[in-house]
Each structure stands twice: as structure tokens, then as C-alpha cells.
Scaffold this motif. Structure first.
Motif, PDB file in Angstrom:
ATOM      1  N   ALA A   1       0.823  -1.218   0.000  1.00 57.74           N
ATOM      2  CA  ALA A   1       0.000   0.000   0.000  1.00 57.74           C
ATOM      3  C   ALA A   1       0.859   1.270   0.000  1.00 57.74           C
ATOM      4  CB  ALA A   1      -0.990  -0.007   1.156  1.00 57.74           C
TER       5      ALA A   1
ATOM      6  N   GLY B   1      -4.882   6.812   1.788  1.00 54.41           N
ATOM      7  CA  GLY B   1      -6.198   6.210   1.996  1.00 54.41           C
ATOM      8  C   GLY B   1      -6.717   5.532   0.731  1.00 54.41           C
ATOM      9  N   GLU B   2      -6.567   6.203  -0.409  1.00 54.83           N
ATOM     10  CA  GLU B   2      -6.996   5.610  -1.678  1.00 54.83           C
ATOM     11  C   GLU B   2      -6.143   4.383  -2.007  1.00 54.83           C
ATOM     12  OE1 GLU B   2      -6.894   6.535  -6.456  1.00 54.83           O
ATOM     13  OE2 GLU B   2      -6.917   8.244  -5.087  1.00 54.83           O
ATOM     14  N   SER B   3      -4.860   4.504  -1.776  1.00 52.66           N
ATOM     15  CA  SER B   3      -3.959   3.389  -2.036  1.00 52.66           C
ATOM     16  C   SER B   3      -4.336   2.181  -1.186  1.00 52.66           C
ATOM     17  CB  SER B   3      -2.512   3.802  -1.745  1.00 52.66           C
ATOM     18  OG  SER B   3      -1.649   2.710  -1.874  1.00 52.66           O
ATOM     19  N   PHE B   4      -4.597   2.431   0.081  1.00 51.48           N
ATOM     20  CA  PHE B   4      -4.970   1.343   0.984  1.00 51.48           C
ATOM     21  C   PHE B   4      -6.281   0.699   0.530  1.00 51.48           C
ATOM     22  CE2 PHE B   4      -6.662  -0.426   4.973  1.00 51.48           C
ATOM     23  CZ  PHE B   4      -5.585  -1.226   5.330  1.00 51.48           C
ATOM     24  N   THR B   5      -7.272   1.511   0.130  1.00 52.90           N
ATOM     25  CA  THR B   5      -8.556   0.981  -0.345  1.00 52.90           C
ATOM     26  C   THR B   5      -8.368   0.093  -1.566  1.00 52.90           C
ATOM     27  OG1 THR B   5      -9.743   2.900   0.516  1.00 52.90           O
ATOM     28  CG2 THR B   5     -10.851   1.616  -1.199  1.00 52.90           C
ATOM     29  N   VAL B   6      -7.584   0.562  -2.521  1.00 50.72           N
ATOM     30  CA  VAL B   6      -7.339  -0.219  -3.738  1.00 50.72           C
ATOM     31  C   VAL B   6      -6.633  -1.524  -3.395  1.00 50.72           C
ATOM     32  CG1 VAL B   6      -6.011  -0.287  -5.897  1.00 50.72           C
ATOM     33  CG2 VAL B   6      -7.323   1.759  -5.305  1.00 50.72           C
TER      34      VAL B   6
ATOM     35  N   VAL C   1      -6.517  -3.126  -0.524  1.00 50.99           N
ATOM     36  CA  VAL C   1      -7.396  -4.014   0.254  1.00 50.99           C
ATOM     37  C   VAL C   1      -8.383  -4.722  -0.669  1.00 50.99           C
ATOM     38  CG1 VAL C   1      -9.275  -4.072   1.950  1.00 50.99           C
ATOM     39  CG2 VAL C   1      -7.174  -2.880   2.487  1.00 50.99           C
ATOM     40  N   ALA C   2      -8.991  -3.992  -1.590  1.00 56.53           N
ATOM     41  CA  ALA C   2      -9.934  -4.612  -2.535  1.00 56.53           C
ATOM     42  C   ALA C   2      -9.231  -5.683  -3.372  1.00 56.53           C
ATOM     43  CB  ALA C   2     -10.550  -3.551  -3.442  1.00 56.53           C
TER      44      ALA C   2
ATOM     45  N   LEU D   1     -11.816   1.236  -9.531  1.00 53.49           N
ATOM     46  CA  LEU D   1     -11.550   1.943  -8.268  1.00 53.49           C
ATOM     47  C   LEU D   1     -10.618   3.144  -8.396  1.00 53.49           C
ATOM     48  CD1 LEU D   1     -11.112  -1.151  -5.914  1.00 53.49           C
ATOM     49  CD2 LEU D   1     -13.071   0.413  -6.029  1.00 53.49           C
ATOM     50  N   THR D   2     -10.033   3.346  -9.566  1.00 55.23           N
ATOM     51  CA  THR D   2      -9.078   4.444  -9.730  1.00 55.23           C
ATOM     52  C   THR D   2      -9.493   5.333 -10.899  1.00 55.23           C
ATOM     53  OG1 THR D   2      -7.615   3.285 -11.277  1.00 55.23           O
ATOM     54  CG2 THR D   2      -7.212   2.934  -8.914  1.00 55.23           C
TER      55      THR D   2
END
Length: 154
Positions: free
Chosen positions: A27, A39-44, A46-47, A105-106
């Protein structure tokens, strides 16, 4: 459960450790390379992790069963060449699952998502090789009961 294979509990432990350590490593790296917020990196990531976790459980079980039937060998005795095939095969097949997720997601376009996915796959392939080698050393698969050495009757 096939003799000489990891139990479902052991496979779950393996998968959770792999994904947890991967998240902590990847991440921040993804955020740095992509310029995305953490935060966006972590979300991507994690998904992607959830999608690949589900895929990896199936892939690893099928790979182990095929190897066991063809060679009689357990995963923790896998030679380095086959470890490379295993790690690369997992990452290549995972692209089919994760490429559309990255795109959705991006802000990356279809080809940008593919480039990001291939970069992440290369990182995870190297990490996967190292992780599974270390995991197999720390938690080897016990041989089937009929394959354990018997005491000599001297």
C-alpha cells in the motif's frame, strides 16, 4: 482432506499472513509510485487483496493437489523452479480478476489499470516467492502417515 496437503486451517493462516504482510508493504509503495493518497492506495490494495485472497485459496489448493498427484511431493518440498512457476502462475491468473477492479476503483483508464496491475503483479510475484519459501520452512507440511519413516526393527 488429501494426505500430505495443508489443512484448511493451515491454508487460512498462510493466506492471512501473506495478505497482511503484503498490505503493509505494498500500500505505501503503491501510494508512492502512483501519487495516490495513502487512503486511496490502501482501499485499492485491500480490494485487490480480498479478490486475490479468494482466488489464491482456490489456485493454491488446485496447484498443490495436481503436484501431489503427479509427483507425490508436498508443497513444502517444492523445488525452486516449480516455486517460480507457482508464483508467476498465480500472479498472471490474478490479473484477470484484479485488472477490472483497478480500473473501477481508480482514475486510471483501461490500459493504465493494466500497467498498474502488471506492476503490482511483478512486486507480488517476487514477494510471493519469498513469502511461501519462508512459510514452508517455518511451517512445513507434515508427510502423510504412510510416508513417515518407520523405526528400524534391528
Amino acid at each position: 482432506m488429501d494426505a500430505g496437503l495443508r489443512t484448511p486451517r493451515e491454508r487460512l493462516i498462510q493466506t492471512l499472513w501473506f495478505e497482511g504482510i503484503g498490505l503493509l508493504l505494498v500500500a505505501p509503495l503503491y501510494a508512492w509510485v502512483s501519487g495516490a493518497a495513502m487512503g486511496e492506495s490502501f482501499t485499492v490494495v485491500v480490494a485487490l487483496s480480498i479478490a486475490v485472497m479468494l482466488w489464491a485459496a482456490l489456485y493454491n489448493t488446485v496447484f498443490d493437489r495436481i503436484e501431489r498427484r503427479r509427483t507425490g511431493r508436498v508443497a513444502s518440498d517444492r523445488p525452486h523452479g516449480l516455486r517460480s512457476v507457482h508464483a508467476i502462475g498465480l500472479e498472471v491468473s490474478s490479473v484477470l480478476v484484479t485488472w477490472p477492479l483497478i480500473w473501477a476503483l481508480t482514475d486510471l483508464g483501461w490500459w493504465g489499470a493494466l500497467a498498474a496491475d502488471l506492476g503490482l503483479s511483478a512486486v507480488y510475484a517476487a514477494y510471493g516467492y519469498l513469502f511461501f519459501w519462508v512459510f514452508d520452512r517455518l511451517r512445513p507440511v507434515p508427510p502423510a502417515l504412510d510416508e513417515r519413516p518407520r523405526p528400524r526393527a534391528d
